[in-house]
Scaffold this active site. Structure first.
Site, mmCIF file in Angstrom:
data_model
loop_
_atom_site.group_PDB
_atom_site.id
_atom_site.type_symbol
_atom_site.label_atom_id
_atom_site.label_comp_id
_atom_site.label_asym_id
_atom_site.label_seq_id
_atom_site.Cartn_x
_atom_site.Cartn_y
_atom_site.Cartn_z
ATOM 1 C CD GLU A 86 -2.914 1.084 2.395
ATOM 2 O OE1 GLU A 86 -3.052 0.026 3.030
ATOM 3 O OE2 GLU A 86 -3.541 2.123 2.649
ATOM 4 C CE LYS A 264 -6.041 -1.371 5.687
ATOM 5 N NZ LYS A 264 -5.200 -0.495 4.850
ATOM 6 C CG ASP A 280 0.827 -16.524 12.301
ATOM 7 O OD1 ASP A 280 0.014 -15.843 11.645
ATOM 8 O OD2 ASP A 280 0.600 -17.676 12.692
ATOM 9 C CG HIS A 378 -3.692 7.786 -0.284
ATOM 10 N ND1 HIS A 378 -3.957 6.448 -0.250
ATOM 11 C CD2 HIS A 378 -3.317 8.106 0.960
ATOM 12 C CE1 HIS A 378 -3.747 5.977 0.950
ATOM 13 N NE2 HIS A 378 -3.373 6.967 1.713
HETATM 14 P P1 NAD Z 1 8.935 -23.089 16.783
HETATM 15 O O1 NAD Z 1 8.386 -24.297 17.457
HETATM 16 O O2 NAD Z 1 9.465 -23.229 15.391
HETATM 17 O O3 NAD Z 1 10.102 -22.459 17.660
HETATM 18 C C1 NAD Z 1 9.969 -22.252 19.022
HETATM 19 C C2 NAD Z 1 10.971 -23.110 19.777
HETATM 20 O O4 NAD Z 1 12.289 -22.599 19.620
HETATM 21 C C3 NAD Z 1 10.732 -23.089 21.255
HETATM 22 O O5 NAD Z 1 9.710 -23.992 21.596
HETATM 23 C C4 NAD Z 1 12.093 -23.466 21.811
HETATM 24 O O6 NAD Z 1 12.236 -24.853 21.936
HETATM 25 C C5 NAD Z 1 13.066 -22.974 20.756
HETATM 26 N N1 NAD Z 1 13.878 -21.794 21.175
HETATM 27 C C6 NAD Z 1 15.192 -21.585 20.895
HETATM 28 N N2 NAD Z 1 15.621 -20.421 21.399
HETATM 29 C C7 NAD Z 1 14.567 -19.844 22.016
HETATM 30 C C8 NAD Z 1 14.382 -18.600 22.706
HETATM 31 N N3 NAD Z 1 15.375 -17.709 22.877
HETATM 32 N N4 NAD Z 1 13.148 -18.308 23.167
HETATM 33 C C9 NAD Z 1 12.135 -19.170 22.988
HETATM 34 N N5 NAD Z 1 12.251 -20.363 22.363
HETATM 35 C C10 NAD Z 1 13.464 -20.711 21.864
HETATM 36 O O7 NAD Z 1 7.908 -21.895 16.707
HETATM 37 P P2 NAD Z 1 6.775 -21.350 17.679
HETATM 38 O O8 NAD Z 1 7.138 -19.940 18.005
HETATM 39 O O9 NAD Z 1 6.487 -22.272 18.813
HETATM 40 O O10 NAD Z 1 5.517 -21.352 16.697
HETATM 41 C C11 NAD Z 1 5.348 -20.377 15.708
HETATM 42 C C12 NAD Z 1 4.774 -20.988 14.444
HETATM 43 O O11 NAD Z 1 3.525 -21.629 14.719
HETATM 44 C C13 NAD Z 1 4.490 -19.944 13.406
HETATM 45 O O12 NAD Z 1 4.971 -20.393 12.161
HETATM 46 C C14 NAD Z 1 2.958 -19.885 13.382
HETATM 47 O O13 NAD Z 1 2.518 -19.452 12.124
HETATM 48 C C15 NAD Z 1 2.592 -21.287 13.685
HETATM 49 N N6 NAD Z 1 1.248 -21.595 14.204
HETATM 50 C C16 NAD Z 1 0.375 -20.623 14.615
HETATM 51 C C17 NAD Z 1 -0.883 -20.959 15.114
HETATM 52 C C18 NAD Z 1 -1.797 -19.898 15.622
HETATM 53 O O14 NAD Z 1 -1.398 -18.756 15.768
HETATM 54 N N7 NAD Z 1 -3.066 -20.181 15.919
HETATM 55 C C19 NAD Z 1 -1.239 -22.325 15.208
HETATM 56 C C20 NAD Z 1 -0.326 -23.289 14.781
HETATM 57 C C21 NAD Z 1 0.924 -22.926 14.299
#
Ligand code: NAD
Length: 424
Positions: A86, A264, A280, A378
Protein backbone atom coordinates in the site's frame (compact mmCIF):
# COMPACT_ATOMS: atom_id res chain seq x y z
CA UNK A 1 31.23 -3.95 7.99
CA UNK A 2 31.19 -1.56 10.93
CA UNK A 3 28.10 0.50 11.47
CA UNK A 4 28.72 4.13 10.57
CA UNK A 5 25.58 6.07 11.50
CA UNK A 6 23.45 6.03 14.62
CA UNK A 7 20.74 8.58 14.01
CA UNK A 8 17.57 7.51 12.24
CA UNK A 9 16.69 11.16 11.56
CA UNK A 10 17.34 11.36 7.86
CA UNK A 11 15.84 14.21 5.94
CA UNK A 12 15.10 13.71 2.25
CA UNK A 13 15.59 9.93 2.43
CA UNK A 14 12.72 9.49 -0.02
CA UNK A 15 14.43 11.75 -2.56
CA UNK A 16 17.65 9.76 -2.64
CA UNK A 17 18.25 7.37 -5.52
CA UNK A 18 17.46 3.78 -4.53
CA UNK A 19 21.14 2.76 -4.57
CA UNK A 20 22.00 5.55 -2.16
CA UNK A 21 19.21 4.48 0.19
CA UNK A 22 20.50 0.92 0.23
CA UNK A 23 24.02 2.19 0.91
CA UNK A 24 22.86 4.34 3.78
CA UNK A 25 20.89 1.53 5.45
CA UNK A 26 23.79 -0.88 4.86
CA UNK A 27 26.10 1.56 6.62
CA UNK A 28 23.61 2.15 9.43
CA UNK A 29 23.01 -1.53 10.14
CA UNK A 30 26.47 -2.82 9.25
CA UNK A 31 25.15 -5.05 6.46
CA UNK A 32 27.57 -7.34 4.65
CA UNK A 33 28.04 -7.24 0.88
CA UNK A 34 26.07 -10.47 0.70
CA UNK A 35 23.16 -8.89 2.55
CA UNK A 36 23.22 -5.87 0.26
CA UNK A 37 23.08 -8.25 -2.72
CA UNK A 38 20.12 -9.98 -1.10
CA UNK A 39 18.21 -6.68 -0.98
CA UNK A 40 19.17 -5.98 -4.59
CA UNK A 41 18.00 -9.42 -5.70
CA UNK A 42 14.44 -8.18 -5.21
CA UNK A 43 12.93 -11.26 -3.59
CA UNK A 44 15.40 -12.88 -1.29
CA UNK A 45 13.77 -16.29 -1.07
CA UNK A 46 15.12 -19.17 -3.12
CA UNK A 47 12.71 -21.65 -4.68
CA UNK A 48 14.23 -24.39 -2.53
CA UNK A 49 13.58 -22.39 0.66
CA UNK A 50 10.04 -21.57 -0.47
CA UNK A 51 9.41 -25.23 -1.25
CA UNK A 52 10.42 -26.13 2.31
CA UNK A 53 8.19 -23.42 3.81
CA UNK A 54 4.72 -24.36 2.52
CA UNK A 55 3.09 -26.99 0.31
CA UNK A 56 2.44 -27.20 -3.45
CA UNK A 57 4.94 -24.41 -4.20
CA UNK A 58 5.11 -23.02 -7.72
CA UNK A 59 7.29 -19.98 -7.15
CA UNK A 60 7.58 -16.87 -5.01
CA UNK A 61 5.97 -13.44 -5.09
CA UNK A 62 7.87 -10.29 -4.20
CA UNK A 63 6.57 -7.30 -2.23
CA UNK A 64 8.32 -3.95 -1.81
CA UNK A 65 10.67 -3.69 1.20
CA UNK A 66 10.96 -0.11 2.43
CA UNK A 67 12.42 1.58 5.47
CA UNK A 68 10.70 4.12 7.70
CA UNK A 69 13.12 6.71 9.06
CA UNK A 70 13.17 9.09 12.05
CA UNK A 71 11.98 6.67 14.77
CA UNK A 72 13.22 7.16 18.31
CA UNK A 73 11.86 4.62 20.75
CA UNK A 74 12.88 4.58 24.41
CA UNK A 75 15.68 6.97 23.58
CA UNK A 76 17.11 4.79 20.83
CA UNK A 77 17.03 5.58 17.13
CA UNK A 78 15.75 2.87 14.81
CA UNK A 79 15.28 2.37 11.12
CA UNK A 80 12.11 0.35 10.55
CA UNK A 81 11.93 -2.19 7.71
CA UNK A 82 8.40 -2.43 6.34
CA UNK A 83 6.97 -4.73 3.69
CA UNK A 84 3.62 -3.97 2.10
CA UNK A 85 1.86 -3.14 -1.13
CA UNK A 86 0.00 0.00 0.00
CA UNK A 87 1.42 3.40 -0.98
CA UNK A 88 1.83 6.23 1.58
CA UNK A 89 2.24 4.00 4.66
CA UNK A 90 6.04 4.18 4.89
CA UNK A 91 6.03 7.91 4.18
CA UNK A 92 3.32 8.53 6.79
CA UNK A 93 5.18 6.53 9.45
CA UNK A 94 8.42 8.42 8.75
CA UNK A 95 6.64 11.78 8.91
CA UNK A 96 4.96 11.08 12.21
CA UNK A 97 8.12 9.58 13.66
CA UNK A 98 9.76 12.94 12.95
CA UNK A 99 7.17 14.75 15.10
CA UNK A 100 7.19 12.03 17.73
CA UNK A 101 10.95 12.07 18.29
CA UNK A 102 10.78 15.53 19.92
CA UNK A 103 10.82 15.72 23.72
CA UNK A 104 10.95 12.29 25.29
CA UNK A 105 10.18 10.56 22.00
CA UNK A 106 8.09 7.42 21.93
CA UNK A 107 8.13 5.39 25.13
CA UNK A 108 7.35 1.71 24.78
CA UNK A 109 6.99 -1.17 27.19
CA UNK A 110 5.68 -4.71 27.25
CA UNK A 111 4.47 -7.51 29.50
CA UNK A 112 6.24 -10.85 29.76
CA UNK A 113 5.79 -12.83 26.51
CA UNK A 114 3.07 -15.07 27.92
CA UNK A 115 0.77 -16.98 25.58
CA UNK A 116 -2.37 -18.92 26.47
CA UNK A 117 -2.95 -22.53 25.45
CA UNK A 118 -6.51 -23.84 25.69
CA UNK A 119 -7.62 -27.35 26.58
CA UNK A 120 -11.31 -28.05 26.09
CA UNK A 121 -12.81 -30.71 28.41
CA UNK A 122 -16.25 -32.15 27.60
CA UNK A 123 -18.50 -34.50 29.56
CA UNK A 124 -16.85 -34.14 32.98
CA UNK A 125 -19.29 -36.01 35.26
CA UNK A 126 -18.72 -33.61 38.19
CA UNK A 127 -17.54 -30.12 37.26
CA UNK A 128 -16.64 -29.13 40.80
CA UNK A 129 -14.68 -32.30 41.49
CA UNK A 130 -12.91 -31.86 38.13
CA UNK A 131 -11.96 -28.28 38.98
CA UNK A 132 -10.61 -29.34 42.35
CA UNK A 133 -8.62 -32.20 40.91
CA UNK A 134 -7.06 -29.96 38.27
CA UNK A 135 -6.23 -27.30 40.87
CA UNK A 136 -4.50 -29.86 43.09
CA UNK A 137 -2.55 -31.32 40.19
CA UNK A 138 -1.32 -27.93 38.97
CA UNK A 139 2.38 -28.39 39.88
CA UNK A 140 2.45 -31.80 38.21
CA UNK A 141 0.73 -30.47 35.09
CA UNK A 142 3.12 -27.51 34.82
CA UNK A 143 6.09 -29.81 35.20
CA UNK A 144 4.76 -32.13 32.51
CA UNK A 145 4.27 -29.14 30.22
CA UNK A 146 7.82 -27.97 30.79
CA UNK A 147 9.24 -31.42 30.08
CA UNK A 148 8.01 -30.95 26.51
CA UNK A 149 10.32 -27.99 25.83
CA UNK A 150 13.62 -28.06 27.74
CA UNK A 151 15.07 -25.54 25.28
CA UNK A 152 12.39 -22.98 26.09
CA UNK A 153 12.94 -23.59 29.81
CA UNK A 154 16.71 -23.19 29.34
CA UNK A 155 16.09 -19.76 27.80
CA UNK A 156 14.07 -18.69 30.85
CA UNK A 157 10.59 -19.47 29.52
CA UNK A 158 8.13 -22.27 30.16
CA UNK A 159 4.72 -23.02 31.62
CA UNK A 160 3.89 -20.54 34.38
CA UNK A 161 0.35 -21.13 35.49
CA UNK A 162 -2.88 -22.95 34.89
CA UNK A 163 -6.32 -21.37 35.04
CA UNK A 164 -9.57 -23.30 35.03
CA UNK A 165 -12.70 -21.79 33.52
CA UNK A 166 -16.21 -23.08 32.98
CA UNK A 167 -17.65 -21.90 29.68
CA UNK A 168 -21.37 -22.07 28.96
CA UNK A 169 -22.04 -22.94 25.32
CA UNK A 170 -24.63 -24.17 22.83
CA UNK A 171 -23.71 -27.74 23.73
CA UNK A 172 -23.74 -27.14 27.48
CA UNK A 173 -21.11 -26.25 30.06
CA UNK A 174 -17.52 -27.26 29.41
CA UNK A 175 -14.27 -26.89 31.29
CA UNK A 176 -11.64 -24.82 29.51
CA UNK A 177 -8.15 -24.94 30.93
CA UNK A 178 -5.78 -22.07 30.18
CA UNK A 179 -2.12 -22.99 30.23
CA UNK A 180 -0.01 -19.83 30.52
CA UNK A 181 3.38 -20.20 28.89
CA UNK A 182 6.22 -17.71 28.83
CA UNK A 183 7.46 -18.10 25.25
CA UNK A 184 10.52 -15.82 25.53
CA UNK A 185 11.74 -15.15 21.99
CA UNK A 186 9.31 -17.50 20.23
CA UNK A 187 5.83 -16.60 19.00
CA UNK A 188 5.08 -19.89 20.70
CA UNK A 189 2.20 -21.56 18.83
CA UNK A 190 4.07 -24.81 18.25
CA UNK A 191 5.55 -24.80 21.72
CA UNK A 192 2.20 -24.18 23.42
CA UNK A 193 0.25 -26.61 21.23
CA UNK A 194 2.76 -29.36 22.00
CA UNK A 195 2.38 -28.72 25.72
CA UNK A 196 -1.43 -28.74 25.55
CA UNK A 197 -1.44 -32.00 23.65
CA UNK A 198 0.90 -33.58 26.19
CA UNK A 199 -1.38 -32.59 29.09
CA UNK A 200 -4.54 -33.97 27.52
CA UNK A 201 -4.38 -37.61 28.74
CA UNK A 202 -3.62 -36.51 32.32
CA UNK A 203 -6.44 -33.96 32.18
CA UNK A 204 -8.86 -36.70 31.07
CA UNK A 205 -7.71 -38.90 33.93
CA UNK A 206 -8.12 -36.10 36.48
CA UNK A 207 -11.52 -34.88 35.27
CA UNK A 208 -13.15 -38.09 34.02
CA UNK A 209 -14.05 -36.05 30.93
CA UNK A 210 -13.01 -36.05 27.29
CA UNK A 211 -10.46 -33.58 25.91
CA UNK A 212 -11.32 -32.23 22.48
CA UNK A 213 -9.35 -29.13 21.38
CA UNK A 214 -5.77 -28.42 22.51
CA UNK A 215 -4.61 -25.23 20.86
CA UNK A 216 -3.08 -21.80 21.45
CA UNK A 217 -5.38 -18.77 21.77
CA UNK A 218 -4.63 -15.87 19.48
CA UNK A 219 -6.29 -13.51 21.95
CA UNK A 220 -2.86 -12.97 23.49
CA UNK A 221 -4.02 -10.62 26.23
CA UNK A 222 -1.17 -11.66 28.55
CA UNK A 223 1.38 -10.62 25.97
CA UNK A 224 0.82 -6.92 25.50
CA UNK A 225 2.96 -4.20 23.99
CA UNK A 226 2.40 -0.54 24.77
CA UNK A 227 3.61 2.68 23.16
CA UNK A 228 3.00 6.22 24.40
CA UNK A 229 3.86 9.62 23.07
CA UNK A 230 3.30 13.32 23.66
CA UNK A 231 3.24 15.44 20.50
CA UNK A 232 3.43 19.21 20.80
CA UNK A 233 0.20 20.92 19.83
CA UNK A 234 2.09 23.48 17.75
CA UNK A 235 3.68 20.71 15.67
CA UNK A 236 0.22 19.52 14.73
CA UNK A 237 -1.14 22.93 13.82
CA UNK A 238 -2.24 24.21 17.23
CA UNK A 239 -4.83 23.36 19.87
CA UNK A 240 -7.69 23.24 17.39
CA UNK A 241 -5.89 20.45 15.52
CA UNK A 242 -5.29 18.57 18.76
CA UNK A 243 -9.00 18.84 19.63
CA UNK A 244 -9.92 17.57 16.18
CA UNK A 245 -7.66 14.54 16.52
CA UNK A 246 -9.18 13.77 19.92
CA UNK A 247 -12.68 14.13 18.44
CA UNK A 248 -11.74 11.82 15.56
CA UNK A 249 -10.48 9.24 18.04
CA UNK A 250 -13.64 9.62 20.17
CA UNK A 251 -15.76 8.92 17.08
CA UNK A 252 -13.83 5.70 16.47
CA UNK A 253 -13.98 4.61 20.09
CA UNK A 254 -17.76 5.08 20.11
CA UNK A 255 -18.58 3.58 16.71
CA UNK A 256 -17.36 0.14 15.54
CA UNK A 257 -17.78 1.13 11.89
CA UNK A 258 -15.12 3.77 12.38
CA UNK A 259 -13.11 1.75 14.94
CA UNK A 260 -12.50 -1.00 12.37
CA UNK A 261 -10.87 1.51 10.02
CA UNK A 262 -9.02 3.26 12.86
CA UNK A 263 -7.53 -0.07 13.95
CA UNK A 264 -6.81 -1.02 10.33
CA UNK A 265 -4.61 2.07 10.16
CA UNK A 266 -2.68 0.86 13.21
CA UNK A 267 -2.28 -2.56 11.59
CA UNK A 268 -0.89 -0.94 8.43
CA UNK A 269 2.24 -0.28 10.45
CA UNK A 270 2.21 -3.38 12.65
CA UNK A 271 1.66 -5.82 9.80
CA UNK A 272 4.23 -4.15 7.54
CA UNK A 273 6.93 -4.76 10.17
CA UNK A 274 5.47 -8.23 10.77
CA UNK A 275 5.83 -9.07 7.07
CA UNK A 276 9.36 -7.71 6.91
CA UNK A 277 10.34 -9.91 9.84
CA UNK A 278 8.26 -12.97 8.72
CA UNK A 279 5.89 -12.99 11.68
CA UNK A 280 2.55 -14.77 11.69
CA UNK A 281 0.56 -11.65 10.78
CA UNK A 282 -2.77 -13.51 10.84
CA UNK A 283 -2.10 -14.24 14.50
CA UNK A 284 -1.39 -10.55 15.10
CA UNK A 285 -4.54 -9.42 13.29
CA UNK A 286 -6.70 -11.95 15.15
CA UNK A 287 -5.22 -10.90 18.50
CA UNK A 288 -5.60 -7.20 17.81
CA UNK A 289 -9.24 -7.30 16.79
CA UNK A 290 -10.30 -9.75 19.49
CA UNK A 291 -8.56 -7.54 22.07
CA UNK A 292 -10.34 -4.49 20.67
CA UNK A 293 -13.65 -6.24 21.40
CA UNK A 294 -12.70 -7.61 24.82
CA UNK A 295 -15.20 -5.46 26.73
CA UNK A 296 -18.12 -6.76 24.66
CA UNK A 297 -18.00 -3.92 22.14
CA UNK A 298 -15.41 -3.37 19.40
CA UNK A 299 -13.33 -0.30 20.31
CA UNK A 300 -10.07 1.42 19.40
CA UNK A 301 -6.72 -0.08 20.34
CA UNK A 302 -5.32 3.40 20.93
CA UNK A 303 -6.46 6.41 23.00
CA UNK A 304 -5.79 10.05 22.19
CA UNK A 305 -6.28 12.96 24.60
CA UNK A 306 -5.11 16.53 25.24
CA UNK A 307 -2.91 17.32 28.25
CA UNK A 308 -2.84 20.54 30.33
CA UNK A 309 -0.25 22.09 28.00
CA UNK A 310 -2.54 21.62 25.00
CA UNK A 311 -0.33 18.83 23.64
CA UNK A 312 -1.57 15.57 22.19
CA UNK A 313 -1.09 12.39 24.23
CA UNK A 314 -1.39 9.02 22.53
CA UNK A 315 -1.30 5.49 23.94
CA UNK A 316 -1.53 2.21 22.07
CA UNK A 317 -1.82 -1.11 23.86
CA UNK A 318 -2.36 -4.38 22.03
CA UNK A 319 -1.42 -8.06 22.00
CA UNK A 320 1.81 -8.62 20.14
CA UNK A 321 2.68 -12.28 19.67
CA UNK A 322 5.96 -12.04 17.79
CA UNK A 323 9.11 -14.11 17.71
CA UNK A 324 12.78 -13.96 16.81
CA UNK A 325 13.05 -17.75 16.62
CA UNK A 326 10.67 -20.28 15.12
CA UNK A 327 8.31 -20.02 12.19
CA UNK A 328 9.97 -18.38 9.20
CA UNK A 329 11.78 -15.69 11.21
CA UNK A 330 15.13 -17.48 10.93
CA UNK A 331 14.59 -19.31 7.66
CA UNK A 332 13.66 -16.28 5.54
CA UNK A 333 16.90 -14.45 4.67
CA UNK A 334 15.16 -11.08 4.24
CA UNK A 335 13.51 -11.44 7.66
CA UNK A 336 16.92 -12.07 9.22
CA UNK A 337 18.23 -8.98 7.48
CA UNK A 338 15.22 -6.91 8.59
CA UNK A 339 15.82 -7.94 12.20
CA UNK A 340 19.43 -6.89 11.84
CA UNK A 341 18.38 -3.46 10.54
CA UNK A 342 15.93 -3.12 13.43
CA UNK A 343 18.64 -4.11 15.88
CA UNK A 344 16.29 -5.87 18.30
CA UNK A 345 17.67 -8.59 20.54
CA UNK A 346 14.49 -9.97 22.15
CA UNK A 347 10.94 -10.64 21.00
CA UNK A 348 9.61 -8.21 23.61
CA UNK A 349 11.85 -5.48 22.19
CA UNK A 350 10.45 -6.22 18.72
CA UNK A 351 6.90 -6.05 20.10
CA UNK A 352 7.63 -2.60 21.56
CA UNK A 353 9.00 -1.32 18.25
CA UNK A 354 5.92 -2.63 16.46
CA UNK A 355 3.59 -0.90 18.93
CA UNK A 356 5.51 2.35 18.36
CA UNK A 357 5.11 1.99 14.59
CA UNK A 358 1.39 1.27 15.03
CA UNK A 359 1.00 4.40 17.13
CA UNK A 360 2.82 6.57 14.55
CA UNK A 361 0.74 5.12 11.74
CA UNK A 362 -2.43 5.81 13.68
CA UNK A 363 -1.55 9.45 14.25
CA UNK A 364 -0.60 9.88 10.60
CA UNK A 365 -4.06 8.74 9.54
CA UNK A 366 -5.84 10.86 12.18
CA UNK A 367 -3.89 13.93 11.21
CA UNK A 368 -4.50 13.48 7.51
CA UNK A 369 -8.20 12.76 8.04
CA UNK A 370 -8.74 15.78 10.30
CA UNK A 371 -6.73 18.08 8.05
CA UNK A 372 -6.49 17.80 4.30
CA UNK A 373 -8.30 14.42 4.08
CA UNK A 374 -6.64 11.16 3.19
CA UNK A 375 -6.91 11.44 -0.59
CA UNK A 376 -4.58 14.38 -1.12
CA UNK A 377 -1.52 12.53 0.10
CA UNK A 378 -2.57 9.45 -1.83
CA UNK A 379 -3.35 11.33 -5.02
CA UNK A 380 0.05 11.27 -6.69
CA UNK A 381 0.65 7.62 -5.87
CA UNK A 382 -2.86 6.74 -6.91
CA UNK A 383 -2.37 8.60 -10.19
CA UNK A 384 0.87 6.71 -10.74
CA UNK A 385 -0.84 3.36 -10.21
CA UNK A 386 -3.61 4.32 -12.60
CA UNK A 387 -1.31 5.39 -15.43
CA UNK A 388 0.81 2.24 -15.05
CA UNK A 389 -2.40 0.19 -15.14
CA UNK A 390 -3.36 2.09 -18.28
CA UNK A 391 -0.13 0.98 -19.96
CA UNK A 392 2.33 3.83 -19.34
CA UNK A 393 6.00 2.83 -19.22
CA UNK A 394 9.37 4.54 -18.69
CA UNK A 395 9.44 8.33 -19.07
CA UNK A 396 5.84 8.36 -20.08
CA UNK A 397 4.79 7.49 -16.51
CA UNK A 398 5.87 10.84 -15.06
CA UNK A 399 4.31 12.78 -17.91
CA UNK A 400 1.03 10.89 -17.64
CA UNK A 401 0.92 11.38 -13.84
CA UNK A 402 1.33 15.15 -14.24
CA UNK A 403 -1.35 15.28 -16.93
CA UNK A 404 -3.74 13.20 -14.84
CA UNK A 405 -3.28 15.39 -11.74
CA UNK A 406 -3.65 18.48 -13.90
CA UNK A 407 -6.94 17.13 -15.26
CA UNK A 408 -8.37 17.17 -11.73
CA UNK A 409 -10.01 13.78 -12.31
CA UNK A 410 -7.89 10.97 -10.92
CA UNK A 411 -9.86 8.18 -12.56
CA UNK A 412 -8.92 5.14 -14.63
CA UNK A 413 -10.82 6.21 -17.76
CA UNK A 414 -9.00 9.58 -17.71
CA UNK A 415 -5.67 7.78 -17.22
CA UNK A 416 -6.39 5.58 -20.23
CA UNK A 417 -7.25 8.60 -22.35
CA UNK A 418 -4.06 10.43 -21.34
CA UNK A 419 -1.80 7.43 -21.88
CA UNK A 420 -3.38 6.80 -25.28
CA UNK A 421 -2.83 10.43 -26.24
CA UNK A 422 0.79 10.52 -25.01
CA UNK A 423 1.62 7.30 -26.80
CA UNK A 424 0.35 9.19 -29.82
P1 NAD B 1 8.94 -23.09 16.78
O1 NAD B 1 8.39 -24.30 17.46
O2 NAD B 1 9.47 -23.23 15.39
O3 NAD B 1 10.10 -22.46 17.66
C1 NAD B 1 9.97 -22.25 19.02
C2 NAD B 1 10.97 -23.11 19.78
O4 NAD B 1 12.29 -22.60 19.62
C3 NAD B 1 10.73 -23.09 21.26
O5 NAD B 1 9.71 -23.99 21.60
C4 NAD B 1 12.09 -23.47 21.81
O6 NAD B 1 12.24 -24.85 21.94
C5 NAD B 1 13.07 -22.97 20.76
N1 NAD B 1 13.88 -21.79 21.17
C6 NAD B 1 15.19 -21.59 20.90
N2 NAD B 1 15.62 -20.42 21.40
C7 NAD B 1 14.57 -19.84 22.02
C8 NAD B 1 14.38 -18.60 22.71
N3 NAD B 1 15.38 -17.71 22.88
N4 NAD B 1 13.15 -18.31 23.17
C9 NAD B 1 12.14 -19.17 22.99
N5 NAD B 1 12.25 -20.36 22.36
C10 NAD B 1 13.46 -20.71 21.86
O7 NAD B 1 7.91 -21.90 16.71
P2 NAD B 1 6.78 -21.35 17.68
O8 NAD B 1 7.14 -19.94 18.00
O9 NAD B 1 6.49 -22.27 18.81
O10 NAD B 1 5.52 -21.35 16.70
C11 NAD B 1 5.35 -20.38 15.71
C12 NAD B 1 4.77 -20.99 14.44
O11 NAD B 1 3.52 -21.63 14.72
C13 NAD B 1 4.49 -19.94 13.41
O12 NAD B 1 4.97 -20.39 12.16
C14 NAD B 1 2.96 -19.89 13.38
O13 NAD B 1 2.52 -19.45 12.12
C15 NAD B 1 2.59 -21.29 13.68
N6 NAD B 1 1.25 -21.59 14.20
C16 NAD B 1 0.37 -20.62 14.61
C17 NAD B 1 -0.88 -20.96 15.11
C18 NAD B 1 -1.80 -19.90 15.62
O14 NAD B 1 -1.40 -18.76 15.77
N7 NAD B 1 -3.07 -20.18 15.92
C19 NAD B 1 -1.24 -22.32 15.21
C20 NAD B 1 -0.33 -23.29 14.78
C21 NAD B 1 0.92 -22.93 14.30
Amino acid sequence: MASGRRSSRISGFYKMPLEERVGLVADYAGLTQEEVELIRSGGGLSLEAADRMIENVLGTMAYPLGVAVNFRINGRDRLIPMVLEEPSVVAAASNMARLMREGEGIRASSSDPVMIGQIQVLDAPDMEAARRALGEAKPRLLELANQQDPVLVKFGGGARDLEIRVVESEVGAMIVIHLLVDCRDAMGANAVNTMCEALAPVVEELTGGRVLLRIISNLADRRLARAEVVVRGEDLGGEGSVDDIVAAWAFADADPYRAATHNKGIMNGVVAVALATAQDHRALEAGAHAYAARGGRYRTLSRWSKNEDGDLVGVLEMPMAVGLVGGATRSHPVARLALKVLGVSTATELSEVMAAVGLAQNLAALRALTQEGIQRGHMRLHARNLVVMAGAEGDLIGMAVEALIESGEIRFDRAQEIVRRLKG
